[in-house]
Design a protein around this motif. Sequence first.
Motif, PDB file in Angstrom:
ATOM      1  N   LEU A  84     -58.212 -56.637  31.842  1.00  9.05           N
ATOM      2  CA  LEU A  84     -58.356 -57.936  31.171  1.00  9.05           C
ATOM      3  C   LEU A  84     -58.099 -59.060  32.171  1.00  9.05           C
ATOM      4  O   LEU A  84     -57.128 -59.814  32.062  1.00  9.05           O
ATOM      5  CB  LEU A  84     -57.373 -58.028  30.003  1.00  9.05           C
ATOM      6  CG  LEU A  84     -57.551 -56.989  28.885  1.00  9.05           C
ATOM      7  CD1 LEU A  84     -56.346 -56.992  27.956  1.00  9.05           C
ATOM      8  CD2 LEU A  84     -58.843 -57.251  28.113  1.00  9.05           C
ATOM      9  N   PRO A  85     -58.962 -59.193  33.175  1.00  8.77           N
ATOM     10  CA  PRO A  85     -58.666 -60.101  34.296  1.00  8.77           C
ATOM     11  C   PRO A  85     -58.617 -61.582  33.937  1.00  8.77           C
ATOM     12  O   PRO A  85     -57.947 -62.355  34.614  1.00  8.77           O
ATOM     13  CB  PRO A  85     -59.810 -59.816  35.278  1.00  8.77           C
ATOM     14  CG  PRO A  85     -60.926 -59.310  34.415  1.00  8.77           C
ATOM     15  CD  PRO A  85     -60.261 -58.522  33.329  1.00  8.77           C
ATOM     16  N   SER A  86     -59.293 -62.005  32.869  1.00  8.65           N
ATOM     17  CA  SER A  86     -59.322 -63.432  32.541  1.00  8.65           C
ATOM     18  C   SER A  86     -58.508 -63.767  31.300  1.00  8.65           C
ATOM     19  O   SER A  86     -58.605 -64.875  30.773  1.00  8.65           O
ATOM     20  CB  SER A  86     -60.776 -63.881  32.326  1.00  8.65           C
ATOM     21  OG  SER A  86     -61.385 -63.127  31.275  1.00  8.65           O
ATOM     22  N   CYS A  87     -57.688 -62.825  30.858  1.00  8.57           N
ATOM     23  CA  CYS A  87     -56.921 -62.997  29.622  1.00  8.57           C
ATOM     24  C   CYS A  87     -55.516 -63.507  29.923  1.00  8.57           C
ATOM     25  O   CYS A  87     -54.854 -63.014  30.844  1.00  8.57           O
ATOM     26  CB  CYS A  87     -56.854 -61.666  28.883  1.00  8.57           C
ATOM     27  SG  CYS A  87     -55.931 -61.706  27.323  1.00  8.57           S
ATOM     28  N   GLN A  88     -55.046 -64.485  29.142  1.00  6.85           N
ATOM     29  CA  GLN A  88     -53.646 -64.890  29.227  1.00  6.85           C
ATOM     30  C   GLN A  88     -52.788 -63.797  28.594  1.00  6.85           C
ATOM     31  O   GLN A  88     -53.049 -63.389  27.468  1.00  6.85           O
ATOM     32  CB  GLN A  88     -53.408 -66.196  28.467  1.00  6.85           C
ATOM     33  CG  GLN A  88     -53.983 -67.432  29.097  1.00  6.85           C
ATOM     34  CD  GLN A  88     -53.415 -68.665  28.416  1.00  6.85           C
ATOM     35  OE1 GLN A  88     -52.243 -69.011  28.591  1.00  6.85           O
ATOM     36  NE2 GLN A  88     -54.233 -69.332  27.623  1.00  6.85           N
ATOM     37  N   VAL A  89     -51.756 -63.352  29.314  1.00  4.50           N
ATOM     38  CA  VAL A  89     -50.951 -62.229  28.821  1.00  4.50           C
ATOM     39  C   VAL A  89     -49.463 -62.534  28.961  1.00  4.50           C
ATOM     40  O   VAL A  89     -49.008 -62.999  30.016  1.00  4.50           O
ATOM     41  CB  VAL A  89     -51.269 -60.928  29.578  1.00  4.50           C
ATOM     42  CG1 VAL A  89     -50.432 -59.769  29.020  1.00  4.50           C
ATOM     43  CG2 VAL A  89     -52.753 -60.579  29.490  1.00  4.50           C
ATOM     44  N   PHE A  90     -48.725 -62.260  27.890  1.00  3.24           N
ATOM     45  CA  PHE A  90     -47.276 -62.148  27.961  1.00  3.24           C
ATOM     46  C   PHE A  90     -46.965 -60.663  28.086  1.00  3.24           C
ATOM     47  O   PHE A  90     -47.093 -59.907  27.119  1.00  3.24           O
ATOM     48  CB  PHE A  90     -46.609 -62.694  26.686  1.00  3.24           C
ATOM     49  CG  PHE A  90     -46.315 -64.163  26.699  1.00  3.24           C
ATOM     50  CD1 PHE A  90     -45.102 -64.647  27.184  1.00  3.24           C
ATOM     51  CD2 PHE A  90     -47.244 -65.071  26.212  1.00  3.24           C
ATOM     52  CE1 PHE A  90     -44.823 -66.003  27.190  1.00  3.24           C
ATOM     53  CE2 PHE A  90     -46.975 -66.433  26.199  1.00  3.24           C
ATOM     54  CZ  PHE A  90     -45.763 -66.908  26.697  1.00  3.24           C
ATOM     55  N   TRP A  91     -46.584 -60.215  29.291  1.00  9.44           N
ATOM     56  CA  TRP A  91     -46.201 -58.818  29.502  1.00  9.44           C
ATOM     57  C   TRP A  91     -44.806 -58.595  28.945  1.00  9.44           C
ATOM     58  O   TRP A  91     -43.905 -59.387  29.187  1.00  9.44           O
ATOM     59  CB  TRP A  91     -46.226 -58.475  30.993  1.00  9.44           C
ATOM     60  CG  TRP A  91     -47.535 -58.783  31.665  1.00  9.44           C
ATOM     61  CD1 TRP A  91     -47.790 -59.819  32.514  1.00  9.44           C
ATOM     62  CD2 TRP A  91     -48.758 -58.058  31.541  1.00  9.44           C
ATOM     63  NE1 TRP A  91     -49.091 -59.789  32.938  1.00  9.44           N
ATOM     64  CE2 TRP A  91     -49.718 -58.714  32.356  1.00  9.44           C
ATOM     65  CE3 TRP A  91     -49.136 -56.913  30.829  1.00  9.44           C
ATOM     66  CZ2 TRP A  91     -51.037 -58.269  32.465  1.00  9.44           C
ATOM     67  CZ3 TRP A  91     -50.445 -56.464  30.934  1.00  9.44           C
ATOM     68  CH2 TRP A  91     -51.376 -57.138  31.752  1.00  9.44           C
ATOM     69  N   GLY A  92     -44.613 -57.506  28.200  1.00  8.68           N
ATOM     70  CA  GLY A  92     -43.346 -57.282  27.527  1.00  8.68           C
ATOM     71  C   GLY A  92     -42.463 -56.247  28.193  1.00  8.68           C
ATOM     72  O   GLY A  92     -42.944 -55.291  28.802  1.00  8.68           O
ATOM     73  N   ALA A  93     -41.157 -56.437  28.064  1.00  6.31           N
ATOM     74  CA  ALA A  93     -40.160 -55.453  28.507  1.00  6.31           C
ATOM     75  C   ALA A  93     -39.023 -55.467  27.499  1.00  6.31           C
ATOM     76  O   ALA A  93     -38.763 -56.483  26.845  1.00  6.31           O
ATOM     77  CB  ALA A  93     -39.643 -55.786  29.903  1.00  6.31           C
ATOM     78  N   THR A  94     -38.337 -54.344  27.373  1.00  5.07           N
ATOM     79  CA  THR A  94     -37.223 -54.241  26.442  1.00  5.07           C
ATOM     80  C   THR A  94     -36.140 -53.355  27.026  1.00  5.07           C
ATOM     81  O   THR A  94     -36.280 -52.849  28.147  1.00  5.07           O
ATOM     82  CB  THR A  94     -37.698 -53.693  25.076  1.00  5.07           C
ATOM     83  OG1 THR A  94     -36.631 -53.797  24.122  1.00  5.07           O
ATOM     84  CG2 THR A  94     -38.135 -52.242  25.185  1.00  5.07           C
ATOM     85  N   THR A  95     -35.058 -53.184  26.277  1.00  3.87           N
ATOM     86  CA  THR A  95     -33.952 -52.350  26.730  1.00  3.87           C
ATOM     87  C   THR A  95     -33.943 -51.038  25.957  1.00  3.87           C
ATOM     88  O   THR A  95     -33.846 -51.040  24.726  1.00  3.87           O
ATOM     89  CB  THR A  95     -32.609 -53.080  26.528  1.00  3.87           C
ATOM     90  OG1 THR A  95     -32.528 -53.548  25.175  1.00  3.87           O
ATOM     91  CG2 THR A  95     -32.498 -54.263  27.467  1.00  3.87           C
TER      92      THR A  95
END
Length: 271
Positions: A196-207
């Motif tokens: 998804l090269p042109s997509c705005q992304v919030f990449w997620g991480a958790t504990t």
Amino acid sequence: MPTETAEPQTVPRPASTPTSTTTHTPATRIAVELVPRSRSALLAELDEVRALGSVQTVNIPDLLRFSMRSWHGCAVASTAVPHTVPHIRAIDIDPRKPLPMAGALMEAGITEVLVIEGDPPADMGHRTYSVTSLEIIRKFRREMPHVSVWAGLDPYRQSFARERDYTEAKLEAGAVGVFTQPFFDLRMVELWAELLPSCQVFWGATTVTSEKSMSYWQNRNKAVFPRSFEPTLEWQRQFAADLLAFAYQTGSHAYFMPVRSSVGEYLNGVL
């Protein structure tokens, strides 16, 4: 649904305190996901978020077991951060009626939402509708065109190709970008960034800090863990630092979801 992934390979991780020498990109946004258990608990967590200094956004899930709906939680969070993003469960919305939370969103000055499909409720008295995220994204675009709509991306529920195509359909429906399910392997993040090269992304991480929690993610969410994974807070903090560095390098965004760890324990020294 099945997830198609290559078998993870061992990647050594430094045991030192998370550090990053990456130049920060101004376009990168940092978000923290907070669960609205109660107003007092949310206010306490917001104090920790405010102390971090670099968090501009709080996103809040809409969990039916709590009395506070996501948009009400975001109204509270708006006192601590410039941007708030309530989760909207698509299956809760009657497609034939106006958006039920429109008035509350406008009153709180909320201009972003995250539309997700939504899990069936445990309470059989809670009515749901046979709609998809695509329909509700379009509904928001029609009824609240000033609101930016984010969509969800789940890298584990189906094949890469099908999830990419579904994500692209959400973007075509009017979504401005996506929030991902939490990742545990930076190589998967890099792969999705290529898909998804042109997509705005919030990449997620958790504990994930126990074997029980790890099993939950594997069995319920079909999450994929690398061989190097350790269910320790130290490992999660290092991964959070790595993910944040990737977001800065690529001009994308990152969000962090503390579970069974306080905001400060998880993110102090990382952000």
